[in-house]
Design an enzyme around this catalytic site. Sequence first.
Site, short mmCIF file in Angstrom:
data_model
loop_
_atom_site.label_atom_id
_atom_site.label_comp_id
_atom_site.label_asym_id
_atom_site.label_seq_id
_atom_site.Cartn_x
_atom_site.Cartn_y
_atom_site.Cartn_z
N ILE A 526 0.82 -1.22 0.00
CA ILE A 526 0.00 0.00 0.00
C ILE A 526 0.85 1.26 0.00
O ILE A 526 0.34 2.37 -0.01
CB ILE A 526 -0.95 0.03 1.22
CG1 ILE A 526 -0.16 -0.08 2.53
CG2 ILE A 526 -1.98 -1.06 1.12
CD1 ILE A 526 -1.02 0.05 3.77
N GLY A 527 2.16 1.10 0.01
CA GLY A 527 3.04 2.26 -0.01
C GLY A 527 4.49 1.84 -0.14
O GLY A 527 4.87 0.71 0.17
N GLY A 530 11.68 5.26 1.39
CA GLY A 530 13.11 5.01 1.51
C GLY A 530 13.43 3.87 2.44
O GLY A 530 14.45 3.19 2.31
N GLY A 532 11.48 1.13 2.85
CA GLY A 532 11.06 -0.13 2.25
C GLY A 532 9.58 -0.08 1.91
O GLY A 532 8.99 1.00 1.78
N VAL A 534 5.45 -0.93 2.41
CA VAL A 534 4.43 -0.99 3.46
C VAL A 534 3.30 -1.88 2.95
O VAL A 534 2.78 -1.68 1.85
CB VAL A 534 3.88 0.40 3.81
CG1 VAL A 534 2.86 0.30 4.92
CG2 VAL A 534 5.00 1.34 4.21
N ASP A 644 10.67 15.77 11.00
CA ASP A 644 10.22 15.44 9.65
C ASP A 644 8.71 15.64 9.54
O ASP A 644 7.98 14.77 9.05
CB ASP A 644 10.59 14.00 9.30
CG ASP A 644 10.58 13.75 7.78
OD1 ASP A 644 10.61 14.73 7.02
OD2 ASP A 644 10.54 12.57 7.38
#
Length: 862
Positions: A526-527, A530, A532, A534, A644
């Site tokens: 699903i995503g 950087g 890895g 998901v 972030d």
Amino acid sequence: MIVAEIVHHRHQFSMAIHHQFYTVQHSLPLLLLLVIQLSSLQFHSHGYDLQNKYFINCGSSSNAKDTESGKTYVGDSSQVSYSKGSKTESNQSSVPSPIYQSARIFPSQSFYEFPIDTAGTYIIRLHFLAFTSPSNLSSATFNVSVPNFMLLQNFTPKNYTKSPLVKEYYVKISLGKFRFTFDPLRFSFAFVNAIEVFLLPRFLIANSVTGFDPQPAIGQNSLSTYSGVLTRALETKHRLNVGGNNITSSADLLWRTWFLDDTYLIDGQNAKSSQYSGSIPLTAGPDDDGPNANSYTAPENDVYGTARWINVTSENITWSLPVDKNVNHLIRLHFCDIWSIQADLTIFGMYIYDQFALLIGDDRNVSNKLPAPYYYDLMVQSDNSGFFRITVKPNSSAKVLRAFLNGLEIMQMVDSSDLSYLEDHSNGNTSVLPVVLGSVLGGLVLVALVVIVLVWRLKTNKQKPVEGSDWLPIPATAGGSSHSRTSRLTDGTIQGSPLRNINLGLKVPLQDLQLATKNFDEKQIIGKGGFGNVYKGVLKNGMKVAVKRSEPGSGQGLPEFQTEIMVLSKIRHRHLVSLIGYCDERYEMILVYEYMDKGTLRDHLYNTKLPSLTWKQRLEICIGAARGLQYLHKGASGGIIHRDVKSTNILLDENLVAKVADFGLSRTGPLDQHSYVSTGVKGTFGYLDPEYFRSQQLTEKSDVYSFGVVLLEVLCARPAIEPSLPREQVNLAEWGILCKNKGILEDIIDPTIKGQLDQNSFRKFSETIEKCLQEDGSDRPTMGDVLWDLEYALQLQRGAIHREPHEDSSSSASASLQLPNVRRLPSLSTLSEVDDMSIAMGDRSDTADDSVFSQLKIDEAR
């Protein structure tokens, strides 16, 4: 409703009179009797009186006059009935008051019974002093109950041998006999020195009050109507005369005692005390139901004539009061402006648990004739910190900068209890039998369940694949080792796990995650980022999860992996992700989050097929994210800097509740005299604080800058960096400030929300953005300031505050208050740090790659 009840009662009696009149052939005696009955139903329409009052000197046939209040307590043998088999003891030594010279002792379950001929809300008080006696009163352990309510449970007065304890309650009582039941624990006894039972003025405690939720769900207002107050009992926990002296019961018409607030103040040096030299006029009578105070609400000159106040927008006054955890409380706040000569000049904010609750001073229901005493009631549930935090803070928009408080009462709500076991037992020892039998049976059931679970676990363990299972391809570099990913350093040296101090109870077996993600099937992705991939997964217990897995065998992301686990295993907040678990088996680095149905904030702003968020929804999401960041900054030892903050790290659940995610780059705040942390620059272009980039000095204000960019994204629905646009428009922060300075910020607003914006709300929101994006970090607000401004913008949007455009142009007051229930993180100061210039050129994930954690337990995850 009250009028309806009165009409209903009168109708019932009129029907009764009509029926009886014709039944008994105009019998004059019976008619007179019914008239007398009708007159005895008191509606309190002609003022409050104390016809029904009991002040009982327990254990004595003589009257005793209380030294403090001056009331006379009547010997219990003359006014009320009590159980046979009780005994009395007297005290000849020095006591604070004559009412403590005797006690009635109950060796078994017993009662006091009071005739009640006027229904209503009563105040009841129980007096205890464990004076020296042959029975050793300090050893007593017992319960005290009234119909439907357990008032005291497993109570022992061992700490009250020198000074008395007075337990005070508000209880609604019907006509008939009202019984106090004293139930000794096995091999013990019960006692009481004095009892008070008397009727309150009708509107002193209202059945419906304002409910306040410090952390409402998205789409829900923090204020609501709470009904049913009088269906429960209320126990007085605190009654404070703020800024004044102790008030004895003789100075209060209801014989209440008010205490100093000094011991509950936080940073009391900021609070000034004042005393009014004149008399405080009352505009309300005994039958008025607020918010204006009457003579029974509080002693007018002693409570409303004294106060603590402050007139600096960057400061506040906060009280922290101990209470039971996670229980509803009725909070009564007393106010009286004893400084102003004109109403509506002083308007300020009142906060609970550092969340804005009420705007004080602009209520049109309060008398305009100053000084005008008034009060507000709020029903609030305490959190699990064991304290209530109540704060007043000046509002920078007010004509007169001042915040104040005159009095404070906190009453705990007592839920109704099943007390049926008391009805058929006259002996306290026999009442223990059901409890003992229940405990034995419960224990047998528990043992049986444990045996069943152990057998099931042994059976399922035998069915599991062995370590060499083909479920997952193991990297060639692994050599078949079963060492965890975090136990091997990049130089190949085997070391102890860097996670050895982390709560290993959050560790999830790799095989469980393989099952949950269908062996990390690509269709479950699903995503990507950087770190890895998901994956969407479903655990064996049915819970949907997002599983973030690093690239197997890579050396990337170990510090971030460790940091995220350390941060999320130590903190918890409604608007921060909560850790379900992690896995570091076989060179894996996997983080498990609760699945977030609505994905990231960015998913709903641009380049999406999802419905556009309304302006109100966007404000509520920003407020939720600001609350999470505020907790990070102020809720941990030294504070935590996220580093972030961006729209893809703000996640939304099915109710659009915002939660801040991805703590891999987080750092603890400065632990020494410096106001910054020296560190290599990390973050995402477009959101990066320019001051941090130049100086490599990280502060909380770096997060504030990044959040300012997010606020612009929310307003304009475009990326932080858009290379395809003309040069001056590429960087959203620079372009937004330029448009703000030119007065054309409205031209770049998301067209889908342009027609929804209240002008005052938009102006407050744009001012907040401008303050967040200041080049110099010292010129930026704290996250608490930002939160205050956003909540104020939401109120303006909802129409809760009526202002003319541009009436509120000054900057808002700071709300940077420490949050309750802080969990300190001493281990976070050791977070590893790689001081390289690690800056992402954009968002590391394009979909919901970061979903929130939960502390929920998972099958076999412990």
